[in-house]
Design an enzyme around this catalytic site. Sequence first.
Site, PDB file in Angstrom:
ATOM      1  N   TYR A 150       0.839  -1.201   0.000  1.00  0.00           N
ATOM      2  CA  TYR A 150       0.000   0.000   0.000  1.00  0.00           C
ATOM      3  C   TYR A 150       0.870   1.245   0.000  1.00  0.00           C
ATOM      4  O   TYR A 150       2.054   1.195   0.325  1.00  0.00           O
ATOM      5  CB  TYR A 150      -0.957   0.003   1.193  1.00  0.00           C
ATOM      6  N   CYS A 151       0.271   2.366  -0.394  1.00  0.00           N
ATOM      7  CA  CYS A 151       0.923   3.666  -0.327  1.00  0.00           C
ATOM      8  C   CYS A 151      -0.117   4.637   0.225  1.00  0.00           C
ATOM      9  O   CYS A 151      -0.984   4.227   0.993  1.00  0.00           O
ATOM     10  CB  CYS A 151       1.446   4.103  -1.700  1.00  0.00           C
ATOM     11  N   TYR A 152      -0.084   5.887  -0.151  1.00  0.00           N
ATOM     12  CA  TYR A 152      -1.090   6.820   0.354  1.00  0.00           C
ATOM     13  C   TYR A 152      -2.420   6.638  -0.377  1.00  0.00           C
ATOM     14  O   TYR A 152      -3.467   6.511   0.235  1.00  0.00           O
ATOM     15  CB  TYR A 152      -0.609   8.274   0.244  1.00  0.00           C
TER      16      TYR A 152
END
Length: 104
Positions: A52-54
């Site tokens: 995941y990232c932002y």
Amino acid sequence: DDAVLIDVRTPDEYREGHVPGAVNIEAGSLKRRNRKWVESVLKDKDAHIFMYCYSGSRSGISAGSLRQMGYFRAKNIGGYMDYDGPVSMEERSLNYGGEGNGEI
């Protein structure tokens, strides 16, 4: 099966809070040109890798890069901005040519 949770945001973003148990490997570290390094820290190509990232954008690109390297169970699980669970401040970073070292 083993599972790995990878936060591909920057180390600064990661330090501000992340999903408990996530290791920080910045998206730029997971590019194909760093293949030998990636294979040195992600030893098990059969592991389930959740990323995941932002927003889900960097993690989508990173998961695709890992699949091209033979990590066929790498999956983008979206963005931290949509996450409403517990938050951890404990650090575990592995980044190419930068912070952290070790393997998963």
